[in-house]
Scaffold this active site. Structure first.
Site, PDB file in Angstrom:
ATOM      1  N   ALA A   1       0.129  -0.522  -0.885  1.00  0.00           N
ATOM      2  CA  ALA A   1      -0.707  -0.383  -2.084  1.00  0.00           C
ATOM      3  C   ALA A   1      -1.197  -1.746  -2.561  1.00  0.00           C
ATOM      4  O   ALA A   1      -2.361  -1.905  -2.949  1.00  0.00           O
ATOM      5  CB  ALA A   1       0.092   0.315  -3.184  1.00  0.00           C
TER       6      ALA A   1
ATOM      7  N   ASP B   1       0.911 -10.190   0.244  1.00  0.00           N
ATOM      8  CA  ASP B   1       0.031  -9.014   0.348  1.00  0.00           C
ATOM      9  C   ASP B   1      -1.403  -9.398   0.019  1.00  0.00           C
ATOM     10  O   ASP B   1      -2.347  -8.933   0.652  1.00  0.00           O
ATOM     11  CB  ASP B   1       0.505  -7.922  -0.618  1.00  0.00           C
TER      12      ASP B   1
HETATM   13  O1  RIB Z   1       5.309  -7.622  -1.092  1.00  0.00           O
HETATM   14  C1  RIB Z   1       5.742  -7.300  -2.379  1.00  0.00           C
HETATM   15  C2  RIB Z   1       6.165  -5.873  -2.418  1.00  0.00           C
HETATM   16  O2  RIB Z   1       7.306  -5.711  -1.614  1.00  0.00           O
HETATM   17  C3  RIB Z   1       6.567  -5.388  -3.781  1.00  0.00           C
HETATM   18  O3  RIB Z   1       5.495  -4.885  -4.526  1.00  0.00           O
HETATM   19  C4  RIB Z   1       7.638  -4.360  -3.479  1.00  0.00           C
HETATM   20  O4  RIB Z   1       7.244  -3.058  -3.745  1.00  0.00           O
HETATM   21  C5  RIB Z   1       7.985  -4.544  -2.009  1.00  0.00           C
HETATM   22  O5  RIB Z   1       7.476  -3.539  -1.265  1.00  0.00           O
END
Ligand code: RIB
Length: 302
Positions: free
Chosen positions: A45, A253
């Site tokens: 997400a 991310d």
């Molecule tokens: O990369 C960060 C994410 O890792 C967090 O948002 C947490 O949900 C884990 O999945």
């Protein structure tokens, strides 16, 4: 960015249950926390939202439980222009969560996969068209490994570029690695991938040179140091700009999402890494994995 990049992301959605404290507790110790937040997260997400904020047409394939966290996570995707039709709502299992301890500009995370474990190869296959229509597929490792493989295989069979973010690290079979065009471990994950420890830049460069020559293009994300890759056989590092760090959760991310947007837009490797590093450096200036994902204009303005 010349056209609107199309990115498919197959991955997790978690509710992040984050406690901030002065310092991490030692084993067996109780410390007082300062703040508690429940905020949307999950690597899939977060990466999808990063792509969408940067102007991409982002479609997420995943799963949540039929509970309050699941509804909030889906709403968060919809509110941020991430296509969430392929996020299944599973009846008999809770939404995934991440328990995050946040101290001293860093964090430790424990995830409970919940519904993410039900993002099955069958569900990926049912949504194969989203992958085929994309220019880039982005995957991580918070859904079953066989589902990651299925998504990568569909992409490769249709000529879609693939980016594998091997986080959190699990041992990866060779045939799965071969399905990735790019692989984006952080330093610790790269050490796990190679079974070695890199104390110096020279050791890291040698490790990267030796690793799977002819395999996926390797980008090692290095937190505040930036991102390293090999250019003409030598280590090249795009340094992260100095910023006031509030929360590093989701910075990796953000890099992955931004990198995909950049390569889908036709930037070359060095330009795409630089774009990703800039975006990630902005993401750490706000609290929460998703709150800090920057808009395209903010990255261009930096
Ligand atoms: O990369 C960060 C994410 O890792 C967090 O948002 C947490 O949900 C884990 O999945």
């Amino acid at each position: 960015m010349p056209n609107r990049p199309r990115i498919a992301i197959a991955g997790s959605l978690n509710m992040d249950l984050a406690v901030s404290m002065q310092r991490m507790p030692r084993q067996g110790e109780t410390v007082k926390g300062e703040q508690f937040h429940a905020v949307p997260g999950g690597k899939g997400a977060n990466q999808a939202l990063a792509c969408a904020r940067l102007g991409a047409d982002a479609a997420l394939i995943g799963a949540v439980g039929n509970d309050a966290f699941g509804s909030m996570l889906k709403e968060q995707m919809d509110a941020n222009n991430v296509r969430s039709d392929a996020v299944a709502i599973i009846q008999d299992v809770p939404t995934g969560i991440a328990a995050i301890l946040h101290a001293d500009r860093d964090n430790s995370i424990v995830i409970v996969e919940g519904a993410n474990g039900r993002c099955t190869p069958g569900w990926i296959k049912r949504n194969a068209e989203l992958i085929r229509q994309a220019q880039v597929l982005l995957v991580q490792l918070e859904i079953p490994l066989e589902s990651v493989r299925e998504a990568l295989q569909i992409a490769r069979d249709s000529g879609v570029l693939t980016v594998l973010n091997p986080a959190p690290y699990v041992e990866l079979p060779d045939d799965l690695l071969r399905l990735a065009n790019y692989i984006t471990p952080n330093e610790t994950e790269f050490e796990c991938l190679t079974g070695a420890v890199y104390g110096t830049e020279e050791e890291l460069e040698a490790g990267m040179r030796q690793w799977r020559m002819g395999g996926p293009t390797l980008l090692v994300t290095r937190g505040g140091k930036g991102v390293s890759f090999l250019k003409d056989g030598s280590l090249h590092t795009v340094k992260a700009p100095q910023v006031e760090v509030v929360d590093t959760t989701g910075a990796g991310d953000c890099f992955n999402g931004a990198f995909c947007v950049a390569i889908a837009s036709g930037l070359d490797l060095a330009e795409a890494v630089a774009f990703g590093v800039k975006a990630a450096s902005l993401s750490v200036t706000k609290f929460g994995a998703q709150a800090g994902m920057p808009a395209l204009e903010e990255v261009h303005a930096r």
